[in-house]
Motif scaffolding. Structure first.
Motif, PDB file in Angstrom:
ATOM      1  N   GLN A   1       0.888  -1.258   0.373  1.00 52.32           N
ATOM      2  CA  GLN A   1      -0.163   0.214  -0.183  1.00 52.32           C
ATOM      3  C   GLN A   1       0.608   1.784  -0.103  1.00 52.32           C
ATOM      4  OE1 GLN A   1      -2.677   0.089   3.588  1.00 52.32           O
ATOM      5  NE2 GLN A   1      -3.857   2.154   2.727  1.00 52.32           N
ATOM      6  N   ARG A   2       0.609   1.533  -0.963  1.00 51.61           N
ATOM      7  CA  ARG A   2       1.330   3.357  -1.008  1.00 51.61           C
ATOM      8  C   ARG A   2       0.693   4.447  -0.141  1.00 51.61           C
ATOM      9  NH1 ARG A   2      -0.041   5.215  -6.202  1.00 51.61           N
ATOM     10  NH2 ARG A   2      -1.857   4.346  -5.948  1.00 51.61           N
ATOM     11  N   LEU A   3       1.835   4.742   0.526  1.00 53.72           N
ATOM     12  CA  LEU A   3       1.168   5.351   1.907  1.00 53.72           C
ATOM     13  C   LEU A   3       2.646   6.897   1.938  1.00 53.72           C
ATOM     14  CD1 LEU A   3       1.457   3.056   5.212  1.00 53.72           C
ATOM     15  CD2 LEU A   3      -0.279   3.427   4.155  1.00 53.72           C
ATOM     16  N   ARG A   4       1.031   8.179   2.035  1.00 56.27           N
ATOM     17  CA  ARG A   4       2.400   9.354   2.260  1.00 56.27           C
ATOM     18  C   ARG A   4       3.518   9.493   3.611  1.00 56.27           C
ATOM     19  NH1 ARG A   4       0.094  12.094   6.014  1.00 56.27           N
ATOM     20  NH2 ARG A   4      -2.496  11.389   6.454  1.00 56.27           N
ATOM     21  N   PRO A   5       4.199  10.099   3.290  1.00 51.17           N
ATOM     22  CA  PRO A   5       5.169  10.708   4.278  1.00 51.17           C
ATOM     23  C   PRO A   5       4.003  10.768   5.780  1.00 51.17           C
ATOM     24  CG  PRO A   5       6.182  11.770   3.129  1.00 51.17           C
ATOM     25  CD  PRO A   5       4.568  10.929   2.480  1.00 51.17           C
ATOM     26  N   ASP A   6       4.219  10.562   6.899  1.00 52.56           N
ATOM     27  CA  ASP A   6       4.031  11.542   8.605  1.00 52.56           C
ATOM     28  C   ASP A   6       4.761  12.540   8.287  1.00 52.56           C
ATOM     29  OD1 ASP A   6       2.177  11.343  10.056  1.00 52.56           O
ATOM     30  OD2 ASP A   6       2.991   9.942  11.248  1.00 52.56           O
ATOM     31  N   LEU A   7       3.834  13.875   7.900  1.00 48.04           N
ATOM     32  CA  LEU A   7       4.494  14.673   8.147  1.00 48.04           C
ATOM     33  C   LEU A   7       3.243  15.770   8.351  1.00 48.04           C
ATOM     34  CD1 LEU A   7       6.961  14.996   5.156  1.00 48.04           C
ATOM     35  CD2 LEU A   7       7.705  14.746   6.946  1.00 48.04           C
TER      36      LEU A   7
END
Length: 95
Positions: free
Chosen positions: A60-66
């Motif tokens: 699963q493509r996850l966005r960076p946790d920023l």
């Protein structure tokens, strides 16, 4: 498996559905076909087949946790009725 109109009436009652008497025959035919398909799939030999959680082997493509919003805790707590140690104090609701 073959369902008839009385079976459809029982299923509709259990599901709390109102089915028009004219539609019972069509529902019986459609549900019988679905049950036949399930029986056909259950008859397939799956010995040695590893169960899958998903049909595609993908990560699963996850966005960076920023953090995308600035920290405004002090601003929000400045208008709160009661705070202590960075937490909101609320009235006790359960004894």
């Amino acid at each position: 498996m073959s369902l008839d109109c009385t079976d459809i009436d029982k299923i509709a009652h259990l599901a709390r559905l109102a089915i028009a008497p004219d539609d019972r025959t069509r529902y019986a035919t459609d549900l019988s076909r679905i049950l036949d398909l399930v029986a056909q799939m259950a008859a397939v030999d799956t010995t040695g087949v590893t169960p899958m959680a998903h049909p595609l082997h993908m990560a699963q493509r996850l966005r960076p946790d920023l953090a995308s919003e600035p920290n405004q805790r002090e601003r929000f707590q400045s208008i709160a009725p009661l705070t202590e140690g960075g937490l909101y104090l609320v009235p006790k609701v359960i004894d």
